[in-house]
Design a protein around this motif. Sequence first.
Motif, PDB file in Angstrom:
ATOM      1  N   ALA A   1       0.877  -1.173   0.000  1.00  0.00           N
ATOM      2  CA  ALA A   1       0.000   0.000   0.000  1.00  0.00           C
ATOM      3  C   ALA A   1       0.913   1.221   0.000  1.00  0.00           C
ATOM      4  CB  ALA A   1      -0.899  -0.015   1.226  1.00  0.00           C
ATOM      5  N   VAL A   2       0.898   1.979  -1.072  1.00  0.00           N
ATOM      6  CA  VAL A   2       1.799   3.112  -1.259  1.00  0.00           C
ATOM      7  C   VAL A   2       1.068   4.419  -0.975  1.00  0.00           C
ATOM      8  CG1 VAL A   2       3.261   4.337  -2.926  1.00  0.00           C
ATOM      9  CG2 VAL A   2       3.110   1.833  -2.996  1.00  0.00           C
ATOM     10  N   VAL A   3       1.741   5.307  -0.244  1.00  0.00           N
ATOM     11  CA  VAL A   3       1.253   6.668  -0.017  1.00  0.00           C
ATOM     12  C   VAL A   3       2.351   7.613  -0.475  1.00  0.00           C
ATOM     13  CG1 VAL A   3       0.578   8.388   1.713  1.00  0.00           C
ATOM     14  CG2 VAL A   3      -0.204   6.021   1.937  1.00  0.00           C
ATOM     15  N   VAL A   4       2.010   8.544  -1.351  1.00  0.00           N
ATOM     16  CA  VAL A   4       2.985   9.506  -1.857  1.00  0.00           C
ATOM     17  C   VAL A   4       2.689  10.896  -1.302  1.00  0.00           C
ATOM     18  CG1 VAL A   4       3.468   8.231  -3.968  1.00  0.00           C
ATOM     19  CG2 VAL A   4       1.658   9.932  -3.961  1.00  0.00           C
ATOM     20  N   TYR A   5       3.765  11.681  -1.149  1.00  0.00           N
ATOM     21  CA  TYR A   5       3.581  13.077  -0.748  1.00  0.00           C
ATOM     22  C   TYR A   5       4.629  13.952  -1.404  1.00  0.00           C
ATOM     23  CZ  TYR A   5       7.452  12.755   2.660  1.00  0.00           C
ATOM     24  OH  TYR A   5       8.681  12.606   3.264  1.00  0.00           O
ATOM     25  N   CYS A   6       4.318  15.242  -1.465  1.00  0.00           N
ATOM     26  CA  CYS A   6       5.255  16.258  -1.930  1.00  0.00           C
ATOM     27  C   CYS A   6       5.217  17.388  -0.902  1.00  0.00           C
ATOM     28  CB  CYS A   6       4.926  16.722  -3.348  1.00  0.00           C
ATOM     29  SG  CYS A   6       3.314  17.514  -3.473  1.00  0.00           S
ATOM     30  N   TRP A   7       5.428  18.637  -1.328  1.00  0.00           N
ATOM     31  CA  TRP A   7       5.508  19.749  -0.378  1.00  0.00           C
ATOM     32  C   TRP A   7       4.214  20.015   0.349  1.00  0.00           C
ATOM     33  CZ3 TRP A   7       9.206  21.649   2.221  1.00  0.00           C
ATOM     34  CH2 TRP A   7      10.490  21.712   1.709  1.00  0.00           C
ATOM     35  N   GLY A   8       3.158  20.297  -0.346  1.00  0.00           N
ATOM     36  CA  GLY A   8       1.928  20.699   0.321  1.00  0.00           C
ATOM     37  C   GLY A   8       0.791  20.912  -0.644  1.00  0.00           C
ATOM     38  N   PRO A   9      -0.275  21.532  -0.156  1.00  0.00           N
ATOM     39  CA  PRO A   9      -1.471  21.678  -0.983  1.00  0.00           C
ATOM     40  C   PRO A   9      -1.284  22.593  -2.189  1.00  0.00           C
ATOM     41  CG  PRO A   9      -1.778  22.757   1.145  1.00  0.00           C
ATOM     42  CD  PRO A   9      -0.470  22.041   1.203  1.00  0.00           C
ATOM     43  N   GLY A  10      -0.227  23.389  -2.209  1.00  0.00           N
ATOM     44  CA  GLY A  10       0.029  24.253  -3.353  1.00  0.00           C
ATOM     45  C   GLY A  10       0.864  23.575  -4.426  1.00  0.00           C
ATOM     46  N   CYS A  11       1.131  22.295  -4.271  1.00  0.00           N
ATOM     47  CA  CYS A  11       1.987  21.552  -5.193  1.00  0.00           C
ATOM     48  C   CYS A  11       1.241  20.296  -5.648  1.00  0.00           C
ATOM     49  CB  CYS A  11       3.277  21.163  -4.471  1.00  0.00           C
ATOM     50  SG  CYS A  11       4.359  20.099  -5.433  1.00  0.00           S
ATOM     51  N   ASN A  12       1.272  20.005  -6.941  1.00  0.00           N
ATOM     52  CA  ASN A  12       0.621  18.781  -7.416  1.00  0.00           C
ATOM     53  C   ASN A  12       1.614  17.666  -7.707  1.00  0.00           C
ATOM     54  OD1 ASN A  12       1.735  19.551  -9.857  1.00  0.00           O
ATOM     55  ND2 ASN A  12      -0.210  19.802 -10.920  1.00  0.00           N
ATOM     56  N   GLY A  13       2.805  17.768  -7.135  1.00  0.00           N
ATOM     57  CA  GLY A  13       3.821  16.739  -7.330  1.00  0.00           C
ATOM     58  C   GLY A  13       3.387  15.368  -6.850  1.00  0.00           C
ATOM     59  N   ALA A  14       2.673  15.317  -5.745  1.00  0.00           N
ATOM     60  CA  ALA A  14       2.205  14.021  -5.240  1.00  0.00           C
ATOM     61  C   ALA A  14       1.171  13.415  -6.185  1.00  0.00           C
ATOM     62  CB  ALA A  14       1.634  14.160  -3.834  1.00  0.00           C
ATOM     63  N   THR A  15       0.367  14.249  -6.807  1.00  0.00           N
ATOM     64  CA  THR A  15      -0.607  13.747  -7.779  1.00  0.00           C
ATOM     65  C   THR A  15       0.123  13.110  -8.956  1.00  0.00           C
ATOM     66  OG1 THR A  15      -2.129  15.514  -7.142  1.00  0.00           O
ATOM     67  CG2 THR A  15      -2.584  14.378  -9.218  1.00  0.00           C
ATOM     68  N   ARG A  16       1.169  13.775  -9.439  1.00  0.00           N
ATOM     69  CA  ARG A  16       1.953  13.212 -10.540  1.00  0.00           C
ATOM     70  C   ARG A  16       2.648  11.917 -10.115  1.00  0.00           C
ATOM     71  NH1 ARG A  16       5.367  17.590 -11.130  1.00  0.00           N
ATOM     72  NH2 ARG A  16       3.942  19.179 -10.466  1.00  0.00           N
ATOM     73  N   ALA A  17       3.168  11.882  -8.890  1.00  0.00           N
ATOM     74  CA  ALA A  17       3.826  10.672  -8.388  1.00  0.00           C
ATOM     75  C   ALA A  17       2.815   9.532  -8.245  1.00  0.00           C
ATOM     76  CB  ALA A  17       4.506  10.962  -7.056  1.00  0.00           C
ATOM     77  N   ALA A  18       1.644   9.842  -7.729  1.00  0.00           N
ATOM     78  CA  ALA A  18       0.602   8.814  -7.593  1.00  0.00           C
ATOM     79  C   ALA A  18       0.216   8.253  -8.959  1.00  0.00           C
ATOM     80  CB  ALA A  18      -0.619   9.395  -6.878  1.00  0.00           C
ATOM     81  N   LEU A  19       0.123   9.117  -9.951  1.00  0.00           N
ATOM     82  CA  LEU A  19      -0.189   8.659 -11.307  1.00  0.00           C
ATOM     83  C   LEU A  19       0.880   7.705 -11.821  1.00  0.00           C
ATOM     84  CD1 LEU A  19      -1.887   8.725 -13.880  1.00  0.00           C
ATOM     85  CD2 LEU A  19      -0.685  10.852 -14.514  1.00  0.00           C
ATOM     86  N   GLU A  20       2.138   8.000 -11.561  1.00  0.00           N
ATOM     87  CA  GLU A  20       3.219   7.106 -11.996  1.00  0.00           C
ATOM     88  C   GLU A  20       3.097   5.731 -11.334  1.00  0.00           C
ATOM     89  OE1 GLU A  20       5.589   7.503 -14.426  1.00  0.00           O
ATOM     90  OE2 GLU A  20       4.368   9.263 -14.866  1.00  0.00           O
ATOM     91  N   PHE A  21       2.828   5.708 -10.030  1.00  0.00           N
ATOM     92  CA  PHE A  21       2.646   4.422  -9.339  1.00  0.00           C
ATOM     93  C   PHE A  21       1.411   3.693  -9.874  1.00  0.00           C
ATOM     94  CE2 PHE A  21       5.696   5.807  -6.092  1.00  0.00           C
ATOM     95  CZ  PHE A  21       6.337   4.603  -5.828  1.00  0.00           C
ATOM     96  N   ALA A  22       0.322   4.413 -10.103  1.00  0.00           N
ATOM     97  CA  ALA A  22      -0.890   3.792 -10.636  1.00  0.00           C
ATOM     98  C   ALA A  22      -0.637   3.184 -12.011  1.00  0.00           C
ATOM     99  CB  ALA A  22      -2.019   4.823 -10.687  1.00  0.00           C
ATOM    100  N   ARG A  23       0.127   3.880 -12.839  1.00  0.00           N
ATOM    101  CA  ARG A  23       0.464   3.339 -14.167  1.00  0.00           C
ATOM    102  C   ARG A  23       1.229   2.030 -14.068  1.00  0.00           C
ATOM    103  NH1 ARG A  23       2.122   9.131 -16.807  1.00  0.00           N
ATOM    104  NH2 ARG A  23       0.086   9.565 -17.735  1.00  0.00           N
ATOM    105  N   LEU A  24       1.977   1.858 -12.979  1.00  0.00           N
ATOM    106  CA  LEU A  24       2.730   0.620 -12.760  1.00  0.00           C
ATOM    107  C   LEU A  24       1.888  -0.459 -12.083  1.00  0.00           C
ATOM    108  CD1 LEU A  24       6.111   2.172 -11.551  1.00  0.00           C
ATOM    109  CD2 LEU A  24       5.628   1.138 -13.797  1.00  0.00           C
ATOM    110  N   GLY A  25       0.641  -0.134 -11.766  1.00  0.00           N
ATOM    111  CA  GLY A  25      -0.276  -1.112 -11.179  1.00  0.00           C
ATOM    112  C   GLY A  25      -0.303  -1.158  -9.670  1.00  0.00           C
ATOM    113  N   TYR A  26       0.302  -0.190  -8.995  1.00  0.00           N
ATOM    114  CA  TYR A  26       0.305  -0.158  -7.534  1.00  0.00           C
ATOM    115  C   TYR A  26      -0.999   0.407  -6.984  1.00  0.00           C
ATOM    116  CZ  TYR A  26       5.348  -1.008  -7.333  1.00  0.00           C
ATOM    117  OH  TYR A  26       6.594  -1.555  -7.433  1.00  0.00           O
ATOM    118  N   ALA A  27      -1.367  -0.063  -5.795  1.00  0.00           N
ATOM    119  CA  ALA A  27      -2.435   0.563  -5.020  1.00  0.00           C
ATOM    120  C   ALA A  27      -1.785   1.772  -4.358  1.00  0.00           C
ATOM    121  CB  ALA A  27      -2.978  -0.398  -3.972  1.00  0.00           C
ATOM    122  N   VAL A  28      -2.228   2.969  -4.704  1.00  0.00           N
ATOM    123  CA  VAL A  28      -1.550   4.183  -4.254  1.00  0.00           C
ATOM    124  C   VAL A  28      -2.557   5.232  -3.811  1.00  0.00           C
ATOM    125  CG1 VAL A  28      -1.406   5.102  -6.604  1.00  0.00           C
ATOM    126  CG2 VAL A  28       0.188   5.925  -4.867  1.00  0.00           C
TER     127      VAL A  28
END
Length: 137
Positions: free
Chosen positions: A66-93
């Motif tokens: 079970a993967v949880v990703v984070y970046c700086w904070g609510p003003g940054c969408n880096g975690a959204t991009r990271a979650a998308l990368e994990f999802a593309r690889l088939g991870y539960a994120v």
Amino acid sequence: MSVEYFAAKLAHETDPSDVAAGRDGLVVVDSRSAESWDQGHIPGALHLPTAEIAGRARSLVDRDAAVVVYCWGPGCNGATRAALEFARLGYAVKEMIGGFEYWAREGFAVETGDGGVARRSPDPLTAPAGDGIACAC
């Protein structure tokens, strides 16, 4: 329609309190730069910048984790991009809303690049102040 939206949102997001309460069994991934990681990160997190997820995740993170990703904070969408990368690889994120900013502001431990660990007092605008008080949300 609203039920489906909010159910889907909860299926894909978590928050710092829930991550802190359920860290056992979670792989927490910091998707920021090396400089950001060194400035401070969640103790026990894996440093894996977003640009490296596609090439390195499979060798570092168990496919069933079970993967949880984070970046700086609510003003940054880096975690959204990271979650998308994990999802593309088939991870539960899930994405940790509030990111590292709210982790630190809620008073959870922060580790620096030199291995030091610190904890700040919770910001009363983001977390209940005082012992034994819970937001009960």
